[in-house]
Design an enzyme around this catalytic site. Structure first.
Site, PDB file in Angstrom:
ATOM      1  N   GLN A 134      -2.583  38.501  -3.806  1.00 52.64           N
ATOM      2  CA  GLN A 134      -1.644  38.633  -5.317  1.00 52.64           C
ATOM      3  C   GLN A 134      -2.196  38.954  -6.529  1.00 52.64           C
ATOM      4  O   GLN A 134      -2.683  40.090  -6.968  1.00 52.64           O
ATOM      5  CB  GLN A 134      -0.768  37.828  -5.712  1.00 52.64           C
ATOM      6  N   GLU A 169      -0.873  43.666 -13.657  1.00 50.04           N
ATOM      7  CA  GLU A 169      -1.547  42.711 -14.911  1.00 50.04           C
ATOM      8  C   GLU A 169      -2.528  43.104 -15.583  1.00 50.04           C
ATOM      9  O   GLU A 169      -4.341  42.508 -15.470  1.00 50.04           O
ATOM     10  CB  GLU A 169      -1.956  40.920 -13.967  1.00 50.04           C
ATOM     11  N   ASP A 198      -5.687  33.792  -6.018  1.00 51.47           N
ATOM     12  CA  ASP A 198      -3.773  33.460  -6.122  1.00 51.47           C
ATOM     13  C   ASP A 198      -3.245  34.137  -4.727  1.00 51.47           C
ATOM     14  O   ASP A 198      -2.886  35.217  -5.146  1.00 51.47           O
ATOM     15  CB  ASP A 198      -3.339  33.669  -7.269  1.00 51.47           C
ATOM     16  N   GLU A 223      -5.208  29.251  -5.789  1.00 49.35           N
ATOM     17  CA  GLU A 223      -4.147  29.177  -5.913  1.00 49.35           C
ATOM     18  C   GLU A 223      -2.393  29.108  -5.641  1.00 49.35           C
ATOM     19  O   GLU A 223      -3.183  30.101  -4.518  1.00 49.35           O
ATOM     20  CB  GLU A 223      -3.941  30.097  -7.883  1.00 49.35           C
ATOM     21  N   ASP A 250       0.882  26.617  -9.168  1.00 44.53           N
ATOM     22  CA  ASP A 250       1.023  27.279  -9.940  1.00 44.53           C
ATOM     23  C   ASP A 250       3.038  27.902  -9.973  1.00 44.53           C
ATOM     24  O   ASP A 250       3.677  26.146 -10.430  1.00 44.53           O
ATOM     25  CB  ASP A 250       0.651  28.975 -10.145  1.00 44.53           C
ATOM     26  N   LYS A 275       1.763  27.447 -17.628  1.00 41.21           N
ATOM     27  CA  LYS A 275       3.008  28.509 -18.525  1.00 41.21           C
ATOM     28  C   LYS A 275       3.718  27.901 -19.311  1.00 41.21           C
ATOM     29  O   LYS A 275       4.929  27.679 -18.895  1.00 41.21           O
ATOM     30  CB  LYS A 275       3.010  29.479 -17.176  1.00 41.21           C
ATOM     31  N   ARG A 304       1.996  36.343 -18.399  1.00 42.63           N
ATOM     32  CA  ARG A 304       2.700  36.239 -16.802  1.00 42.63           C
ATOM     33  C   ARG A 304       2.444  37.641 -16.940  1.00 42.63           C
ATOM     34  O   ARG A 304       2.293  38.384 -17.493  1.00 42.63           O
ATOM     35  CB  ARG A 304       4.085  36.514 -17.641  1.00 42.63           C
ATOM     36  N   LYS A 326      -6.691  32.799 -17.440  1.00 44.32           N
ATOM     37  CA  LYS A 326      -5.767  33.872 -17.170  1.00 44.32           C
ATOM     38  C   LYS A 326      -5.385  34.824 -17.706  1.00 44.32           C
ATOM     39  O   LYS A 326      -4.099  34.898 -18.293  1.00 44.32           O
ATOM     40  CB  LYS A 326      -4.825  33.379 -16.243  1.00 44.32           C
TER      41      LYS A 326
HETATM   42  P1  PGA Z   1       4.088  36.055 -12.451  1.00 43.97           P
HETATM   43  O1  PGA Z   1       2.900  35.953 -11.266  1.00 43.97           O
HETATM   44  O2  PGA Z   1       3.816  35.485 -14.179  1.00 43.97           O
HETATM   45  O3  PGA Z   1       4.233  37.386 -12.201  1.00 43.97           O
HETATM   46  O4  PGA Z   1       5.149  34.983 -12.064  1.00 43.97           O
HETATM   47  C1  PGA Z   1       1.190  35.577 -11.880  1.00 43.97           C
HETATM   48  C2  PGA Z   1       1.503  34.221 -10.811  1.00 43.97           C
HETATM   49  O5  PGA Z   1       1.503  33.789  -9.886  1.00 43.97           O
HETATM   50  O6  PGA Z   1       0.092  33.335 -11.583  1.00 43.97           O
HETATM   51 ZN    ZN Z   2       0.466  32.409  -9.493  1.00 40.54          ZN
END
Ligand code: PGA
Ligand code: ZN
Length: 348
Positions: A134, A169, A198, A223, A250, A275, A304, A326
């Site tokens: 990802q 992102e 990640d 991650e 995470d 988060k 996010r 991040k």
């Molecule tokens: P998400 O992904 O905010 O879309 O859940 C970000 C991550 O997994 O770090």
């Molecule tokens: Zn993550």
């Protein structure tokens, strides 16, 4: 601090989804707003969001219970938890209240900034699905260098005529690339840089498995190498690599003290993503940070996937003295907002 009024409005997120903007007005005249983000690849143990309409309804319904009481952050958050609200409804109120007292926004410049995990490439649910990883990030000590490295990668893709989209992102997501071509491109352009990945618990082994990835590339951070139920795989992985790289929870830990405690007992992580909206309140998030610190976990504060133009998470990260942050690539307004806030706070 007594709350005089709470207003809640509809807003749009970076993915064009409806979210809430909540404003708290104190009796002493101060006020702050928060626009809450959401995840795209959210973990199943996160605080559950409700729809935007439902969050507005919840806020309107409970707000009279919150007026004219002398709150601290902790007492307000305890009350919010007892009201059993959606994670978005609750975090918006909690974070707006926190923001009013936020030292970074109101007072002196911070002394110390976290290291940046600069996002270069993106796949999985955030971009081109041929990239099963990802996020591909590199670690940076200065904002200037991070921005210039991001641009260097962009220039390389332009020079090579590599067609690319931009992921959720702000990272590059070239349609013709797979995990291996991304990693070898990063290695070519930045031979000595340390790489953070990640895999969001959904890594599919192509030609390379984790051992080969770690041996062949300068990986210092992984991650969610496995899903949030695969404790045995996490444990084997930690035994093999825990001394060598950061192994980061995470979706596994979802900023929940209970889940972090479980991960500590099972000895599967040495770092954790924070988060606030996974938790639902600021006090709950600080509890997770405290537990992580007491157990010497590195702390990574994160935006996010479906974020907003709001930059409060930057102040939060600096205040929490995160080891890393991040905030995505240097593209897309909602990510730039975070880098601009770092500049305003004095990071170079
Ligand atoms: P998400 O992904 O905010 O879309 O859940 C970000 C991550 O997994 O770090
Ligand atoms: Zn993550």
């Amino acid at each position: 601090m007594k709350i005089k009024d709470i207003q809640v409005l509809k807003n749009l997120s970076s993915q064009g989804n409806e979210t809430i903007k909540t404003t708290i007005f104190l009796e002493d005249g101060r006020q702050e707003s928060i626009v809450v983000p959401a995840g795209i690849s959210a973990g199943k143990y996160e605080a559950k969001n409700v729809s935007c309409d439902e969050a507005i309804k919840q806020t309107e319904t409970i707000k009279n219970d919150l007026l004219n009481i002398d709150w601290t952050q902790e007492s307000l958050d305890t009350k919010l938890v007892s009201l059993n609200l959606g994670g978005n409804t609750s975090l918006a109120i909690s974070a707006a209240f926190w923001k009013i007292n936020n030292v970074e926004r109101n007072n002196a410049k911070p002394q110390k900034f976290p290291k940046l995990l600069m996002l270069l490439f993106e796949g999985g649910k955030h971009g081109n699905p041929n990239l099963t990883i990802q996020e591909f990030m590199i670690v940076e000590e200065s904002l200037e260098k991070a921005i210039s490295d991001f641009k260097k990668m962009k220039q390389y893709l332009v020079d090579q005529k590599i067609e690319t989209t931009v992921g959720a992102e702000g990272g590059f997501s070239p349609l013709s690339f797979n995990n291996n071509s991304v990693l070898s491109t990063i290695k070519t352009i930045f031979p000595d840089v340390r790489i953070a990945l990640d895999t969001a618990g959904s890594f599919r082994q192509e030609t390379l498995g984790y051992k080969e990835l770690i041996d062949n590339y300068n990986i210092f951070y992984l991650e969610d190498p496995f899903s949030d139920e695969d404790w045995e795989k996490w444990s084997d992985f930690y035994n093999q690599f825990g001394q060598k790289i950061l192994i980061v929870g995470d979706d596994l830990t979802v900023t929940s003290p209970t889940r972090i405690q479980k991960a500590l007992e099972k000895k599967v992580i040495n770092a954790v993503i924070i988060k606030p909206n996974q938790n639902g309140t600021i006090s709950g998030t600080f509890e997770a940070i405290k537990l992580a610190r007491e157990n010497e976990l590195k702390i990574i504060v994160s935006h996010r996937g479906d974020d907003t133009d709001d930059d409060w998470i930057v102040d939060f990260a600096v205040h929490a003295q995160a080891d890393y942050v991040k905030f995505g690539g240097v593209d897309r307004g909602e990510r730039i907002a975070k880098y601009n806030r770092l500049l305003e706070l004095g990071m170079h």
